[in-house]
Motif scaffolding. Structure first.
Motif, PDB file in Angstrom:
ATOM      1  N   ILE A  66      -4.291 -14.283  -6.185  1.00 47.08           N
ATOM      2  CA  ILE A  66      -2.897 -14.541  -5.824  1.00 47.08           C
ATOM      3  C   ILE A  66      -2.768 -14.795  -4.329  1.00 47.08           C
ATOM      4  O   ILE A  66      -2.061 -15.715  -3.891  1.00 47.08           O
ATOM      5  N   PHE A  84      -1.331 -18.346  -2.677  1.00 42.78           N
ATOM      6  CA  PHE A  84      -0.212 -18.479  -1.742  1.00 42.78           C
ATOM      7  C   PHE A  84      -0.611 -19.304  -0.528  1.00 42.78           C
ATOM      8  O   PHE A  84       0.101 -20.239  -0.129  1.00 42.78           O
ATOM      9  N   VAL A 143       2.135 -18.912  -8.605  1.00 41.20           N
ATOM     10  CA  VAL A 143       2.883 -18.384  -7.461  1.00 41.20           C
ATOM     11  C   VAL A 143       3.948 -19.410  -7.089  1.00 41.20           C
ATOM     12  O   VAL A 143       3.848 -20.591  -7.444  1.00 41.20           O
ATOM     13  N   HIS A 152       5.280 -14.293  -7.794  1.00 41.44           N
ATOM     14  CA  HIS A 152       4.210 -14.733  -8.689  1.00 41.44           C
ATOM     15  C   HIS A 152       4.550 -14.243 -10.086  1.00 41.44           C
ATOM     16  O   HIS A 152       5.291 -13.273 -10.256  1.00 41.44           O
ATOM     17  N   ARG A 169       1.310  -8.585 -10.564  1.00 43.35           N
ATOM     18  CA  ARG A 169      -0.134  -8.416 -10.360  1.00 43.35           C
ATOM     19  C   ARG A 169      -0.649  -7.067 -10.836  1.00 43.35           C
ATOM     20  O   ARG A 169      -1.853  -6.892 -11.031  1.00 43.35           O
TER      21      ARG A 169
END
Length: 209
Positions: free
Chosen positions: A55, A59, A83, A97, A143
């Motif tokens: 993640i 980004f 994301v 996300h 997450r």
């Protein structure tokens, strides 16, 4: 009215770039025609440091490409995850996300379709008109595996639908006629090198200490 929503919740203050980007590394963005973009992704079943690192990378990669959203298969990872850092039509910024996203379809028939310009980081340099509902609701997980729901209107709704499509192996070109798709691929061929060079320069800038 709050001007920023993070993971679907209002935030008083938020930095220019999501903090995750500061921990990430820029990855190569896959392009139309690569197999990973055109097959359904696998559900995420393991939540931990590897997912968090992915993640973070996504980004930073999204920001380096000046994108509003990025799915995992766009960095070559066939997992159901995306994301986003995207405004809606009122200028409200949405950042977050979604893992294992599912687009809610109940009542979709009553939603207004907006035929507006849409681009994709995996189809560099191209914007085509694609009809999308003006409201989208996506259910998924964060997450850490906690359930979440993100709702959007206007341009942000388009982003949510577009990125969820990616997780099922669909790109927005699949929604175009054959003639429109050929036109899009011609545009990409003409502009790709310039776009890739611009991304490389931005990646270098963002990666500086």
């Amino acid at each position: 009215m709050p001007r920023v929503f993070v993971q679907g919740s209002p935030a008083d203050h938020y930095p220019r770039y999501a903090p995750e980007a500061g921990r990430g590394a820029v990855r190569r963005i896959t392009e139309v025609g690569e197999e990973v973009l055109h097959r359904p992704c696998r559900d995420v079943t393991e939540f931990g440091p590897d997912l968090a690192a992915l993640i973070d990378d996504m980004f930073l990669t999204m920001y380096a490409a000046d994108g509003a959203g990025l799915a995992a298969n766009q960095v070559g990872v066939g997992l159901r995850l995306f994301v986003y850092d995207c405004p809606d039509d009122e200028g409200v910024r949405h950042v977050g996300h979604v893992v294992n996203p599912v687009l809610e379809h109940s009542g979709a028939a009553g939603r207004r379709l907006i035929d507006d310009g849409e681009g994709c980081l995996s189809v560099p340099g191209v914007v085509m008109a694609v009809p999308r509902p003006d409201r989208a609701v996506v259910h998924g997980q964060d997450r850490d595996g906690r359930p979440l729901t993100v709702e959007g209107t206007g341009y942000f709704a388009r982003c949510l639908a577009h990125e969820t499509d990616h997780t099922y192996g669909h790109i927005y070109l699949d929604r175009l006629s054959k003639r429109e798709k050929k036109d899009a691929l011609r545009q990409m061929a003409a502009q790709r090198d310039e776009v890739i060079a611009r991304r490389a320069a931005k990646a270098t800038e963002l990666s500086r200490p």
